[in-house]
Design a protein around this motif. Sequence first.
Motif, PDB file in Angstrom:
ATOM      1  N   SER A 140       0.845  -1.189   0.000  1.00 55.39           N
ATOM      2  CA  SER A 140       0.000   0.000   0.000  1.00 55.39           C
ATOM      3  C   SER A 140       0.878   1.236   0.000  1.00 55.39           C
ATOM      4  O   SER A 140       2.007   1.229   0.515  1.00 55.39           O
ATOM      5  CB  SER A 140      -0.950   0.009   1.199  1.00 55.39           C
ATOM      6  N   LEU A 178      -3.331   3.954  -2.312  1.00 57.57           N
ATOM      7  CA  LEU A 178      -3.422   2.836  -3.244  1.00 57.57           C
ATOM      8  C   LEU A 178      -3.087   1.558  -2.489  1.00 57.57           C
ATOM      9  O   LEU A 178      -2.037   1.470  -1.842  1.00 57.57           O
ATOM     10  CB  LEU A 178      -2.444   3.017  -4.415  1.00 57.57           C
ATOM     11  N   TYR A 223      -2.817  -2.672  -2.839  1.00 58.36           N
ATOM     12  CA  TYR A 223      -2.744  -3.849  -3.705  1.00 58.36           C
ATOM     13  C   TYR A 223      -2.723  -5.082  -2.812  1.00 58.36           C
ATOM     14  O   TYR A 223      -1.887  -5.189  -1.897  1.00 58.36           O
ATOM     15  CB  TYR A 223      -1.477  -3.807  -4.558  1.00 58.36           C
ATOM     16  N   GLU A 227      -8.298  -6.801  -5.666  1.00 60.75           N
ATOM     17  CA  GLU A 227      -6.855  -6.736  -5.899  1.00 60.75           C
ATOM     18  C   GLU A 227      -6.349  -5.298  -5.791  1.00 60.75           C
ATOM     19  O   GLU A 227      -5.300  -5.039  -5.209  1.00 60.75           O
ATOM     20  CB  GLU A 227      -6.528  -7.317  -7.277  1.00 60.75           C
ATOM     21  N   PHE A 228      -7.106  -4.362  -6.355  1.00 58.84           N
ATOM     22  CA  PHE A 228      -6.733  -2.953  -6.281  1.00 58.84           C
ATOM     23  C   PHE A 228      -7.852  -2.161  -5.618  1.00 58.84           C
ATOM     24  O   PHE A 228      -9.033  -2.342  -5.904  1.00 58.84           O
ATOM     25  CB  PHE A 228      -6.469  -2.377  -7.673  1.00 58.84           C
ATOM     26  N   GLN A 238     -12.574   0.267  -6.656  1.00 54.72           N
ATOM     27  CA  GLN A 238     -12.017  -1.046  -6.364  1.00 54.72           C
ATOM     28  C   GLN A 238     -12.358  -2.004  -7.498  1.00 54.72           C
ATOM     29  O   GLN A 238     -13.411  -1.899  -8.130  1.00 54.72           O
ATOM     30  CB  GLN A 238     -12.513  -1.595  -5.029  1.00 54.72           C
TER      31      GLN A 238
END
Length: 851
Positions: free
Chosen positions: A718, A735, A737, A757-758, A782
């Motif tokens: 992150s 962000l 991940y 995932e994101f 997301q």
Amino acid sequence: MNLKLYLFLFFICLKSFSQTEIHQKTQDSIKKEELNEIVITASRRSEKIMRSPISIEQLKSAEAKNMGSPSIYEALENVKGVQIITPSLGFKVINTRGFANSTNVRFAQLVDGIDNQAPHLGAPIANALGANDLDIDKIEIIPGTAAALYGMNAINGLANIQTKNPFEYQGISIQQLTGINHVGNIDRFSPKLYSQFNLRFAKAFNEKFAFKINASTTGGTDWVADDRTDLAPKANASTNLYGADNPAYDEVNGYGNESANRKTLNLNGKNYVVARTGYRETDISDYDIKNYKADVGFYFRPKKGNELAVTYKTALINTIYQRSNRFRLDNYTLNQFSVDYHTPIFQVKAYATTENTGDSYNMRSLAENMDRAYKSDDKWFADYSTAYKNAVTNGASVADAHKIARTSSDQGRFEPGTAAYEEKKNELVNINNWDIGAALRVKSTLVHGEGLINWDKAFSSFFNKIEAKLLSGFDYREYIIVPDGNYFINPVNASENLTYQKTGAFTQLTKDFFKEKLRLGATIRMDKADYFDTKFTPQFTAVYSPKETLSFRASYQNGYRFPSIFEGFSNVNSGGVKRVGGLRIMSDGIFENSYTKASIDKFQSQVNSDVNTLGLTQAQAIEKNKNTIQKNPYTYLEPEFVKSFEFGFKAITLNKNLLIDADFYYNSYKNFIAQVEASIPNTTDLGKIPTALYSKNTQNRYRLWTNSKSKIYNYGASLGLKYRIDEIFTALTNLTYTKLDRTDDKDGLEDGFNTPEFNVNGTLMAQNIWKNLGASATARYQTNFDYVSFLVSGTVPAYWSMDAQVNYYFKKTGLTTKLGGTNILNKPYTSILGGPSIGGLYYLSLVWETK
């Protein structure tokens, strides 16, 4: 796209206007805000956030109030690495780093260091027993295992809500937030009002005595769960019956038509899987939200640095709750009494939490037993068979004959909205046996005691000389469950309460090197719980700070999660299936003598297919496919286990206006606590076992808590950025991940990763644009992700949403107004499968404070 452009132009205009109208002010740099910020949760002692040995996130009340979220708790969705799922408007769940679910027993939630879980669940019911917005000072979050220091099953993370001390924060604060949701015909409701009222009063009589009182009420209409996806789309594939023609049709948010409510009928030489009709949640659920909570605290400071706090909290909950089924919580109460005494050298704390589920009920059990209340399963399926054959004889097609048979068999059914339905519902929700009723009747208590001692404060000269700190702690916890005869029983003595105890202790040593630029730490923890051997949890940390504005951190730690009360001791009758705790004392003999439902389902499906497509008799098809049935390979519960590696850094740069916070982690899990469904045939004759397992009437069905044999690995990273553009504008972006790396020894019981995932969010905040006017806008996105649960499995679609607000502070009157909205574009999305569709919420908040 037009709205984005308008928002951009709006902020540009505000910036231009503010630069014209406002005189230059002294700029508060990121350095001033961040370098001196103190946190306590990461190490259980005060330390500067820049030198925290593990990742820790922080959301301060002042910052959250400048975001579009209606509450500080909901604003956690904007914090780096945090995932929030929404089973209902009145119930939100925090998680970090994967393996999320609606009852997140792997993530602990504290208020001033006190666990606020519902005892029988082993997890909190959102912020139901937590602090209200007016009393929250800040929230600290550890993303990742915190087991070495806290030992309370916090293997995914921990949140610590810190409230305002009445000595430092005095006066009266009142908030009224009024909003509206269900706008734009997104579901069956027209627009509905949402209301939240908060009160805080704190008074220090002198330097020694103070008290505070808080109260909160929340009311509104919940979001609607109405997913009509068929969970059994291929149940009748061998007869080409799909979609609306499928007689085994099982909607996600339709209850009473699940596998336990289905039967295979041989009709005119073909085998058809047929489900009872059931009820949609939208027809039978009460979507009203009425939540209340209050607390009172008395504080005494006998001398400087010493404080005694005695507090009492209570909560009354009326909302929807989601687990493996959807529940209506009615008159659900939680009460907590705590005593906390701390000095610079030591701290002792004790608290007790009681839980009473009140008039709550299981919506699935209500639906299936509402069907059975007017006609038994045997009678209904017999009527269905007769009506089907008559329809075919009269020339109806196969699909039409099934529809005619259902209509005929459903005659006399209780219809939602009628007086007869309401009368029967009131009867069923008070029957504490899910085979024939729907009541959730649990009374439980959690008793906890703990202590900490700072050896370096007690022997300061010695520890200052060696530049080290030593902290030790212990804790004791006992769960006490009142057996209700359905949800819980005492397998040893039915007349006594069920108890479950755990003790733990830890020691943490930290030492500075190279003129305090390098700090190394080591922690060892021991935990012992009933029915399990002693477990040891180590943690090793390192923080390197070459200068004040830069630090690097690394850590390794283990973590254990012991089974919750429900996982260990449950004893639930539910639709002909017994849900049994995984401790040997509850399920002795079942594992060894049962066969897995997955293999039985496959066996039954192949038998039906061979009867329908190959023309075999049922006996021939059973003989042909009997080797498909598999013995249950699982056994009694063990604690979950995680190993975690983490690296990260914090830096302040660009003339000390940009804060960068990044982390990377890698985890490995084993012994996931999960559920397996299995059946014991009603015969011990090996030759007759396949025939017995083909029919539900000749087997005893169980859902057992056990451990997955899978080993699971995940990793993620992150990045958080905070940039002060000028004295007015600040930009935040995060962000995250999160990736499921691999699963070894897959057995199908591994918990769903249930995490996008994101996940990215960004916020632009403006303060003092003109006099005391502020504003902000937040956008978040997301990716889609796979969701696995006992209620439903599938893919949660990707979504993006926007929040925004404007606020103004009237200095003379002490009034702050805030006009805002979440999901302001009103584009409905779901955060979990089986959960509600979430639309826009628009509100006006008024906060009046005196000091």
